[in-house]
Enzyme design. Sequence first.
Site, PDB file in Angstrom:
ATOM      1  CB  THR A  59      -0.943   0.014   1.231  1.00 33.21           C
ATOM      2  OG1 THR A  59      -1.822   1.127   1.150  1.00 33.21           O
ATOM      3  CG2 THR A  59      -0.168   0.056   2.534  1.00 33.21           C
TER       4      THR A  59
ATOM      5  CG  HIS B 244       5.151 -10.937  16.861  1.00 36.69           C
ATOM      6  ND1 HIS B 244       6.105 -11.912  16.665  1.00 36.69           N
ATOM      7  CD2 HIS B 244       5.747 -10.015  17.664  1.00 36.69           C
ATOM      8  CE1 HIS B 244       7.203 -11.625  17.313  1.00 36.69           C
ATOM      9  NE2 HIS B 244       7.022 -10.464  17.942  1.00 36.69           N
TER      10      HIS B 244
END
Length: 420
Positions: free
Chosen positions: A336, A393
Amino acid sequence: MPTDVVMPQMGESIFEGTITKWLKKPGDKVQRDEPLFEISTDKVDAEIPAPASGVLQEIKISEGNTVQVNTVVGVIGDGAGASPRAAAPAASASASAKTEAPAPAPAPLPAPASAPEDVEDSDVRSSPLVRKLAREHNVDLAKVSGTGTGGRVTKQDVLDFVEHRTAAPVPATPSRQASVPAPAVIPGDLVPMSQMRKIIAQRMIESRRTSAHVHCMFEVDLTRIVNLRNKLKNGFEQRHGARLTFMPFFVRAAIIALQQYPIVNSSLEGDNVRYHKHVNAGIAVALDWGLIVPVLKSADELNFLGLQRGITDLGERARSKKLMPADVEGATFTITNPGQFGAVFGLPIINQPNVAIMGVGGITKQPMVITDKDGADSIAIRSVVHLTLGYDHRIIDGAMADQFMVVVKKALETWSEEVG
């Protein structure tokens, strides 16, 4: 014989659509394949062409209503007995999938002081937004080649014209990106969210709840690429008929890093990790009415020219509402570009089911300490970009994310591939 206009099925997984805008009124003449109305689904927004030529005889489903696919939403007749400019009937409750009462319409806006200038451009097919943008940049729309449906001048056409012209000074504005308008509302209004905005909101919340978001940021010296683009962009466009932008450089650098760290190009399936064979690059496109992420399939098999053409094609079809559901499915990694609006960097939310997303900040000139091959330091003005990686994560650790970005940084700072 009258021809029914139906809500199309825009893919196997699409079962309903919302009519967001009728482009014709009852009594208007229409040509077969001419854009007739706009719809919004949970995948894409699209313009729907007329199934036949004739006169729009009746609108059965009005704007804002959601119906199942194959529902008759209007009728095209031969014009006999049609009431020109007849008011569209309100959709019955049974025709709509919604049961709640519609929100009250916002109070009408006062006519802008620049209305006379709109009249001057009335013979050029364009939207009020495009005409406003043209006035801000002192652009004569009659001189702009339209790439939209039926030669319609789009926002991107105006921006391209501004970038390429060498004469006629541009009035001072905060930035080129300031042309993206704020919602046209009056303080105190209660305005319902668009269908696209509802979907974006739902997916952003779901992504936050799904992935353990962490971000890292890297500063990249983009001087080599900036100089290369400035040198080659005119010849590139003449040879290939496509503008040379920065996005394919970032996509190519990401592909190189993804090939070395395939975990960043994976997705989670329960307690298993799905390693994807190819890089399907999602390229986020900011639209005046929302955000969409079309997907460049098997981007790892394309050369630089192929990347540029693919990115340009997806962006143009996103802005002209020509994307199909398949065009926004299957991304394995997303990029993006908040920098196009002046942001130094962004902290993007992961595009599910991806496990990472790269944000590209604005390219600015900054003083940097440069160390030569003999170890001597000097200060120089360099073109710098800040890249961020948002990662999940649950599956990617910080060390892995940083190593991935080191490869991206090196690929950009030492660029040596043929551009074309």
